[in-house]
Design an enzyme around this catalytic site. Sequence first.
Site, PDB file in Angstrom:
ATOM      1  N   VAL A  87      -7.973  -6.591  -3.815  1.00  0.00           N
ATOM      2  CA  VAL A  87      -7.833  -7.866  -4.527  1.00  0.00           C
ATOM      3  C   VAL A  87      -7.971  -8.973  -3.500  1.00  0.00           C
ATOM      4  O   VAL A  87      -7.285  -8.970  -2.466  1.00  0.00           O
ATOM      5  CB  VAL A  87      -6.477  -7.960  -5.256  1.00  0.00           C
ATOM      6  CG1 VAL A  87      -6.357  -9.299  -5.969  1.00  0.00           C
ATOM      7  CG2 VAL A  87      -6.306  -6.819  -6.252  1.00  0.00           C
TER       8      VAL A  87
ATOM      9  N   HIS B 219       2.594  -6.170   0.646  1.00  0.00           N
ATOM     10  CA  HIS B 219       3.226  -5.062  -0.077  1.00  0.00           C
ATOM     11  C   HIS B 219       4.628  -4.830   0.485  1.00  0.00           C
ATOM     12  O   HIS B 219       4.785  -4.668   1.705  1.00  0.00           O
ATOM     13  CB  HIS B 219       2.436  -3.764   0.123  1.00  0.00           C
ATOM     14  CG  HIS B 219       1.059  -3.728  -0.456  1.00  0.00           C
ATOM     15  ND1 HIS B 219       0.767  -3.093  -1.644  1.00  0.00           N
ATOM     16  CD2 HIS B 219      -0.118  -4.211   0.004  1.00  0.00           C
ATOM     17  CE1 HIS B 219      -0.541  -3.189  -1.888  1.00  0.00           C
ATOM     18  NE2 HIS B 219      -1.107  -3.868  -0.906  1.00  0.00           N
TER      19      HIS B 219
ATOM     20  N   ASN C 197      -3.088  -5.527   3.882  1.00  0.00           N
ATOM     21  CA  ASN C 197      -4.405  -4.908   4.053  1.00  0.00           C
ATOM     22  C   ASN C 197      -5.467  -5.999   4.151  1.00  0.00           C
ATOM     23  O   ASN C 197      -5.472  -6.925   3.339  1.00  0.00           O
ATOM     24  CB  ASN C 197      -4.731  -4.006   2.857  1.00  0.00           C
ATOM     25  CG  ASN C 197      -3.771  -2.832   2.743  1.00  0.00           C
ATOM     26  OD1 ASN C 197      -3.284  -2.335   3.746  1.00  0.00           O
ATOM     27  ND2 ASN C 197      -3.499  -2.416   1.519  1.00  0.00           N
TER      28      ASN C 197
ATOM     29  N   ARG D 290       5.995  -6.691  -9.506  1.00  0.00           N
ATOM     30  CA  ARG D 290       5.899  -5.251  -9.256  1.00  0.00           C
ATOM     31  C   ARG D 290       4.438  -4.797  -9.349  1.00  0.00           C
ATOM     32  O   ARG D 290       3.696  -5.239 -10.244  1.00  0.00           O
ATOM     33  CB  ARG D 290       6.756  -4.468 -10.255  1.00  0.00           C
ATOM     34  CG  ARG D 290       8.230  -4.752 -10.073  1.00  0.00           C
ATOM     35  CD  ARG D 290       9.131  -3.860 -10.898  1.00  0.00           C
ATOM     36  NE  ARG D 290      10.454  -4.445 -10.956  1.00  0.00           N
ATOM     37  CZ  ARG D 290      11.349  -4.427  -9.955  1.00  0.00           C
ATOM     38  NH1 ARG D 290      11.077  -3.790  -8.830  1.00  0.00           N
ATOM     39  NH2 ARG D 290      12.530  -5.014 -10.087  1.00  0.00           N
ATOM     40  N   ASP D 291       4.074  -3.917  -8.400  1.00  0.00           N
ATOM     41  CA  ASP D 291       2.723  -3.368  -8.396  1.00  0.00           C
ATOM     42  C   ASP D 291       2.525  -2.505  -9.652  1.00  0.00           C
ATOM     43  O   ASP D 291       3.402  -1.726 -10.034  1.00  0.00           O
ATOM     44  CB  ASP D 291       2.498  -2.536  -7.130  1.00  0.00           C
ATOM     45  CG  ASP D 291       1.033  -2.283  -6.856  1.00  0.00           C
ATOM     46  OD1 ASP D 291       0.515  -2.806  -5.853  1.00  0.00           O
ATOM     47  OD2 ASP D 291       0.393  -1.560  -7.655  1.00  0.00           O
ATOM     48  N   ILE D 292       1.355  -2.629 -10.265  1.00  0.00           N
ATOM     49  CA  ILE D 292       1.072  -1.911 -11.508  1.00  0.00           C
ATOM     50  C   ILE D 292       0.870  -0.410 -11.266  1.00  0.00           C
ATOM     51  O   ILE D 292       1.019   0.397 -12.189  1.00  0.00           O
ATOM     52  CB  ILE D 292      -0.169  -2.529 -12.204  1.00  0.00           C
ATOM     53  CG1 ILE D 292      -0.174  -2.256 -13.692  1.00  0.00           C
ATOM     54  CG2 ILE D 292      -1.465  -2.085 -11.541  1.00  0.00           C
ATOM     55  CD1 ILE D 292      -1.160  -3.109 -14.471  1.00  0.00           C
TER      56      ILE D 292
ATOM     57  N   HIS E  37      -1.893 -10.535  -0.125  1.00  0.00           N
ATOM     58  CA  HIS E  37      -0.664 -10.035  -0.741  1.00  0.00           C
ATOM     59  C   HIS E  37       0.062  -9.140   0.243  1.00  0.00           C
ATOM     60  O   HIS E  37      -0.553  -8.320   0.921  1.00  0.00           O
ATOM     61  CB  HIS E  37      -0.955  -9.279  -2.041  1.00  0.00           C
ATOM     62  CG  HIS E  37      -2.112  -8.341  -1.977  1.00  0.00           C
ATOM     63  ND1 HIS E  37      -3.423  -8.772  -2.018  1.00  0.00           N
ATOM     64  CD2 HIS E  37      -2.156  -7.003  -1.852  1.00  0.00           C
ATOM     65  CE1 HIS E  37      -4.223  -7.727  -1.939  1.00  0.00           C
ATOM     66  NE2 HIS E  37      -3.489  -6.642  -1.818  1.00  0.00           N
TER      67      HIS E  37
HETATM   68  P1  AMP Z   1      -4.679  -3.846  -2.028  1.00  0.00           P
HETATM   69  O1  AMP Z   1      -5.305  -2.510  -2.281  1.00  0.00           O
HETATM   70  O2  AMP Z   1      -3.936  -3.946  -0.719  1.00  0.00           O
HETATM   71  O3  AMP Z   1      -5.672  -4.981  -2.215  1.00  0.00           O
HETATM   72  O4  AMP Z   1      -3.552  -4.019  -3.132  1.00  0.00           O
HETATM   73  C1  AMP Z   1      -3.824  -4.457  -4.411  1.00  0.00           C
HETATM   74  C2  AMP Z   1      -2.680  -3.975  -5.256  1.00  0.00           C
HETATM   75  O5  AMP Z   1      -2.697  -4.682  -6.471  1.00  0.00           O
HETATM   76  C3  AMP Z   1      -2.756  -2.498  -5.590  1.00  0.00           C
HETATM   77  O6  AMP Z   1      -1.607  -1.830  -5.073  1.00  0.00           O
HETATM   78  C4  AMP Z   1      -2.806  -2.485  -7.107  1.00  0.00           C
HETATM   79  O7  AMP Z   1      -2.090  -1.407  -7.681  1.00  0.00           O
HETATM   80  C5  AMP Z   1      -2.193  -3.823  -7.454  1.00  0.00           C
HETATM   81  N1  AMP Z   1      -2.570  -4.340  -8.750  1.00  0.00           N
HETATM   82  C6  AMP Z   1      -3.814  -4.391  -9.284  1.00  0.00           C
HETATM   83  N2  AMP Z   1      -3.767  -4.977 -10.496  1.00  0.00           N
HETATM   84  C7  AMP Z   1      -2.479  -5.327 -10.723  1.00  0.00           C
HETATM   85  C8  AMP Z   1      -1.789  -5.967 -11.792  1.00  0.00           C
HETATM   86  N3  AMP Z   1      -2.435  -6.386 -12.900  1.00  0.00           N
HETATM   87  N4  AMP Z   1      -0.452  -6.137 -11.685  1.00  0.00           N
HETATM   88  C9  AMP Z   1       0.202  -5.720 -10.595  1.00  0.00           C
HETATM   89  N5  AMP Z   1      -0.389  -5.116  -9.539  1.00  0.00           N
HETATM   90  C10 AMP Z   1      -1.713  -4.911  -9.608  1.00  0.00           C
END
Ligand code: AMP
Length: 114
Positions: free
Chosen positions: A96, A102, A87, A29-31, A100
């Site tokens: 990141v 979404h 993205n 799950r996204d944080i 990934h």
């Molecule tokens: P993006 O902006 O497409 O690179 O998505 C990166 C996603 O990673 C964002 O939606 C963040 O909220 C999510 N994220 C960052 N750190 C964590 C974490 N520790 N656990 C879960 N999701 C995270």
Amino acid sequence: MSEDLFEKIIDREIPADIVFENDELLAFRDINPQAPVHVLIIPKRKIRTLNDLDEDDAGLVGRMVLAAKEIAASEGIAEDGYRLNLNCNERAGQSVWHIHLHLLGGRKMDWPPG
Ligand code: AMP
């Protein structure tokens, strides 16, 4: 020591709410959820951006989508509808450096996205 944030999650160096795992993929799950259901599906193998994919990765990307489909069903959003989003690089919102997918659902989604 793991190199990026998602590698740290794969290696259990930082916690995450994991909803699916196999030899190749991890989903958690996204944080900072942008919808009632917001899950990230990642390959365990590090791939920095979509621009780094090649023909050999076609099966991997397909299995990421199929994993998202299964998670959508298990989260109860398959019939109402959901969105899959990838993205690539800063301008598209990538933050990141480990690809990934979404999975977003549980609310009405606007189109086109902002
Ligand atoms: P993006 O902006 O497409 O690179 O998505 C990166 C996603 O990673 C964002 O939606 C963040 O909220 C999510 N994220 C960052 N750190 C964590 C974490 N520790 N656990 C879960 N999701 C995270």
